[in-house]
Design an enzyme around this catalytic site. Structure first.
Site, mmCIF file in Angstrom:
data_model
loop_
_atom_site.group_PDB
_atom_site.id
_atom_site.type_symbol
_atom_site.label_atom_id
_atom_site.label_comp_id
_atom_site.label_asym_id
_atom_site.label_seq_id
_atom_site.Cartn_x
_atom_site.Cartn_y
_atom_site.Cartn_z
ATOM 1 C CB SER A 1 -5.576 2.412 5.478
ATOM 2 O OG SER A 1 -5.320 1.604 4.361
ATOM 3 C CG ASN B 1 -1.350 6.911 5.742
ATOM 4 O OD1 ASN B 1 -1.520 7.307 6.894
ATOM 5 N ND2 ASN B 1 -0.193 6.971 5.126
ATOM 6 C CG HIS C 1 -0.119 2.401 4.723
ATOM 7 N ND1 HIS C 1 -0.916 3.161 3.890
ATOM 8 C CD2 HIS C 1 -0.962 1.527 5.331
ATOM 9 C CE1 HIS C 1 -2.168 2.763 3.972
ATOM 10 N NE2 HIS C 1 -2.226 1.769 4.850
#
Length: 292
Positions: free
Chosen positions: A106, A130, A255
């Site tokens: 992320s 992600n 996620h």
């Protein structure tokens, strides 16, 4: 006591220049290289526990707390991705590590890509899990709205909405334990560090648009089929733009797939790292032969 996941491996812990880190020695006497793992917004280095145990079979594993997270120092008031990439460079310098495989999740994926672009000579490969890239107007509006609301709503309200995005709504029963552990991490993070980092994350989805053609190392873009905010389309677009990139999509994953689907994530990471190492050794052999 701060909530943490617990790797099975014993770690050497320390701090360097305001960065708190842990190092896990490889179980093999012939370590292939160092792998650095960079967590996402609101997490800390303990969230990589399922990957540490798998990667430490063959690699030295370095995990650290991003600026504003865990036990590391706060970032500047209006930080840039370059500041977070500089944190990693300073840590590698302090530990005497010349080159490493860099893996980020992320926000950590944005940092990993920024580091690889800024310091290709220090990067063996990069894996972006992600990751976000070139959000649609609707996606950008949603994340900017969340960034603008930080500090204005009770933490629990924002955390519950985050868990719904990351794990599903409602959270599936078999993921309840992982979701509750992540919830505890989100509620324990430094509010100022979180806000500064999240606002950067919210405005950085286009930071690498037009730049990935310069990514000089093997690159894996791995995300979950059911991750709407770090979508398969984003990973495929990044892989297309990167000269040595490839996209892989985990079916039915969301996620927090490093926690919810660790076996599949670890399998993909280990295969990618093995290929990157093989390519590096093959290139070195060719260079060596050309000088004979």
């Amino acid at each position: 006591m701060k909530p943490e996941f617990a790797p099975e491996r014993a770690a050497s812990r320390g701090a360097a220049g305001g960065t708190s880190y842990s190092v896990y020695a490889p179980r093999s006497p012939d370590a292939l290289a160092t792998v650095v793992l960079i967590h996402g917004v609101g997490m800390n280095r303990s969230v990589w526990a399922p990957q540490i145990d798998a990667l430490a079979a063959s690699y030295q594993v370095l995990v650290y707390d991003m600026l504003g997270h865990g036990e590391s120092a706060l970032p500047s008031a209006t930080p840039t991705l370059a500041e977070y990439a500089a944190q990693l460079k300073a840590l590698l310098d302090a530990m005497g590590i010349g080159r490493a495989h860099v893996v980020g999740h992320s926000m950590g994926a944005l940092v990993a890509l920024e580091f690889a672009l800024a310091h290709p000579q220090r990067t063996l490969s990069v894996a972006a899990l992600n990751a976000v890239y070139d959000r649609t107007p609707a996606q950008r509006e949603a994340v900017m709205s969340r960034a603008a609301s930080l500090g204005e709503t009770p933490p629990e309200a924002g955390v519950d909405a985050t868990l719904s995005r990351w794990f599903g709504d409602p959270v599936p029963g078999h993921l309840t334990q992982a979701a509750q552990a992540v919830r505890a991490l989100l509620l324990s993070v430094d509010p100022l560090g979180y806000a500064r980092t999240y606002r950067l994350f919210a405005t950085s989805d286009d930071a690498h648009v037009g730049r990935l053609a310069n990514l000089a190392v093997p690159a894996l873009f791995l995300t979950g089929e059911c991750d709407p905010n770090s979508s398969p389309a984003m990973s495929r677009a990044m892989a297309t733009a990167a000269p040595h990139g490839r996209a892989e999509i985990l079916p039915n994953a969301r996620h927090m797939m490093n926690l919810t689907d660790p076996a599949r994530v670890n399998e993909r990471l280990l295969a990618f790292l093995a290929e990157a190492n093989a390519a590096r050794h093959a290139h070195a052999s060719i260079i060596g032969a050309s000088h004979e």
